[in-house]
Design a protein around this motif. Structure first.
Motif, short mmCIF file in Angstrom:
data_model
loop_
_atom_site.label_atom_id
_atom_site.label_comp_id
_atom_site.label_asym_id
_atom_site.label_seq_id
_atom_site.Cartn_x
_atom_site.Cartn_y
_atom_site.Cartn_z
N MET A 178 -18.47 -24.06 23.09
CA MET A 178 -17.21 -24.27 23.84
C MET A 178 -17.47 -25.07 25.26
N TYR A 179 -16.61 -25.95 25.69
CA TYR A 179 -16.93 -26.65 26.94
C TYR A 179 -16.71 -25.85 28.06
N SER A 180 -17.78 -25.84 28.99
CA SER A 180 -17.76 -25.51 30.48
C SER A 180 -17.57 -26.52 31.39
N PHE A 181 -16.44 -26.29 32.15
CA PHE A 181 -16.24 -27.18 33.41
C PHE A 181 -17.39 -27.09 34.23
N PRO A 182 -18.04 -28.36 34.92
CA PRO A 182 -19.25 -28.15 35.75
C PRO A 182 -19.28 -27.31 37.00
N ILE A 183 -17.81 -27.21 37.63
CA ILE A 183 -17.67 -26.48 38.79
C ILE A 183 -16.91 -25.19 38.53
N ASP A 184 -17.58 -24.14 39.19
CA ASP A 184 -16.75 -22.83 38.66
C ASP A 184 -16.03 -22.55 40.20
N TYR A 185 -14.43 -22.78 40.05
CA TYR A 185 -13.52 -22.65 40.99
C TYR A 185 -13.32 -21.45 41.37
N VAL A 186 -12.87 -21.07 42.72
CA VAL A 186 -12.28 -19.71 43.19
C VAL A 186 -10.74 -20.20 43.05
N GLU A 187 -10.01 -19.36 42.06
CA GLU A 187 -8.47 -19.68 41.89
C GLU A 187 -7.85 -19.16 43.01
N PRO A 188 -6.65 -19.58 43.30
CA PRO A 188 -5.90 -20.70 42.77
C PRO A 188 -6.63 -22.02 43.64
N THR B 271 -15.13 -26.18 51.07
CA THR B 271 -14.78 -24.89 51.81
C THR B 271 -13.98 -24.08 50.82
N ASN B 272 -13.59 -22.77 51.39
CA ASN B 272 -12.89 -21.65 50.41
C ASN B 272 -11.56 -21.28 51.29
N GLY B 273 -10.44 -21.66 50.78
CA GLY B 273 -9.31 -21.16 51.53
C GLY B 273 -8.99 -22.14 52.84
N CYS B 274 -8.30 -21.60 53.88
CA CYS B 274 -7.91 -22.42 55.13
C CYS B 274 -8.44 -21.65 56.13
N SER B 275 -8.76 -22.61 57.22
CA SER B 275 -9.46 -22.09 58.52
C SER B 275 -8.35 -21.31 59.31
N TRP B 276 -6.97 -21.72 59.24
CA TRP B 276 -5.92 -21.27 60.16
C TRP B 276 -5.31 -20.30 59.07
N PRO C 178 -24.30 -25.37 51.83
CA PRO C 178 -24.82 -26.93 51.19
C PRO C 178 -25.38 -26.95 49.94
N GLU C 179 -26.29 -26.01 49.44
CA GLU C 179 -26.87 -26.18 48.25
C GLU C 179 -25.82 -25.62 47.20
N ASP C 180 -24.85 -25.07 47.30
CA ASP C 180 -23.89 -24.76 46.19
C ASP C 180 -23.11 -25.98 46.07
N VAL C 181 -22.75 -26.60 47.04
CA VAL C 181 -22.09 -27.99 47.09
C VAL C 181 -22.73 -28.86 46.19
N ARG C 182 -24.13 -29.14 46.58
CA ARG C 182 -25.02 -29.89 46.24
C ARG C 182 -25.38 -29.78 44.48
N GLN C 183 -25.37 -28.38 44.29
CA GLN C 183 -25.41 -28.10 42.90
C GLN C 183 -23.94 -28.53 42.06
N ASP C 184 -22.99 -28.49 42.35
CA ASP C 184 -21.63 -28.74 41.94
C ASP C 184 -21.85 -30.19 41.66
N ILE C 185 -22.08 -31.09 42.82
CA ILE C 185 -22.17 -32.45 42.47
C ILE C 185 -23.04 -32.83 41.39
N GLU D 83 -23.25 -35.76 55.21
CA GLU D 83 -24.02 -35.47 54.08
C GLU D 83 -23.29 -35.44 52.89
N ILE D 84 -22.25 -34.78 52.77
CA ILE D 84 -21.58 -34.66 51.39
C ILE D 84 -21.17 -36.02 50.95
#
Length: 298
Positions: A1-11, A27-32, A53-60, A90-91
């Motif tokens: 089964m194919y697994s997408f490389p990024i595990d999103y927090v839905e929606p 980021t997750n969500g909205c700061s306002w 940063p390490e989580d974003v780096r791993q997703d990339i 950096e990103i």
């Protein structure tokens, strides 16, 4: 089964024009997250936080390994631009290294977040690969903005859009048709058009305000005098908006699924053509194709 490389927090949300982009959550969500018309990030799991940063780096790294050939990246969630310029650079650097064919990076942008960034910083981000910022103007009327708890003013939005232009970035602005109800419809249309004239966005789109989870939250903030616009009222408001626009080279779209009437053109070249379409929808609704209720959506 194919697994997408990024595990999103839905929606997960993105602009329609980013349909072919890799969605990278930084980021997750909205700061306002206090706008009474917006339900995008109100679920508990979408509480705002900057991702490590390490989580974003791993997703990339995972995406680079699994996908390849990525040309466009959209930085999610609601306002990646709240991150410090240093972190964004950096990103962007990591993305450039991972995806040699990368052509552009984009993000939603709250005007308030650019109050803390200089034109020089935005220029650095552009040079590093950031190309498009999607700005939810919603309205250019200060009374409407206050009633919906947008946390912005005519001036704060103007200032942000001017910075974007001066930095050489592309701006894509979103306006909400019907946001002021019948009470504030005209001032909403006129003042929003004036703000667009002041800032000359590269792209401008209109959506119709809608409340899939009910109107109570919105009404509590707006006040007891909110009366939703009828279909005819929405057309009359967009006509007033178009009449007051004085744009030079803006791509205009009113084709989001929430709209009854689809409008597309370049302003100011196609202003009269668009007004003719709206006038026809007002005077002879059967003469132009309109979306039925079941065809409409967010």
């Amino acid at each position: 089964m194919y697994s997408f490389p990024i595990d999103y927090v839905e929606p997960v949300f993105r602009p329609p024009s980013e349909a072919k982009s890799l969605i990278l959550p930084v980021t997750n969500g909205c700061s306002w997250n206090k706008c009474t018309f917006c339900e995008m990030y109100t679920q508990p799991q979408k509480k705002f936080r900057a991702r490590k940063p390490e989580d974003v780096r791993q997703d990339i790294a995972n995406a680079a390994k699994s996908l390849g050939g990525v040309k466009r990246v959209f930085l999610a969630d609601g306002d990646a631009m709240v991150l410090p310029t240093r972190r964004l650079l950096e990103i962007l650097s990591e993305l450039k290294a991972a995806f040699p064919e990368l052509q552009r990076v984009s993000s939603y942008c709250l005007p308030r977040n650019l109050a803390r960034k200089t034109v020089e910083e935005l220029t650095q981000l552009r040079e590093a690969g950031l190309k498009i910022l999607y700005v939810g103007m919603e309205s250019g009327d200060d009374e409407v903005l206050e009633r919906i708890n947008k946390g912005e003013t005519w001036e704060s939005t103007r200032s942000a859009l001017v910075k974007i232009r001066e930095a050489g970035l592309t701006s894509s602005v979103m306006v909400l048709n019907g946001l002021g109800g019948s009470t504030l419809s005209r001032q909403h249309a006129v003042n929003t058009a004036t703000l667009c004239n002041e800032t000359q966005p590269d792209y401008l789109s209109t959506l119709v305000v809608s409340f899939p989870q009910g109107e109570q939250r919105f009404r509590e903030g707006f006040g007891p005098d909110f009366e939703p616009l009828s279909q005819q009222g929405l057309f009359e408001e967009i006509r007033t908006f178009l009449e007051h626009l004085q744009l030079e080279r803006t791509v205009f779209r009113s084709d989001h699924a929430s709209n009854y009437l689809v409008l597309k053109g370049n302003l100011g070249r196609d202003k009269q053509k668009l007004l003719d379409q709206v006038n026809l929808a007002i005077t002879n609704p059967g003469a132009v194709p309109l979306r039925t209720e079941w065809q409409r959506g967010l």
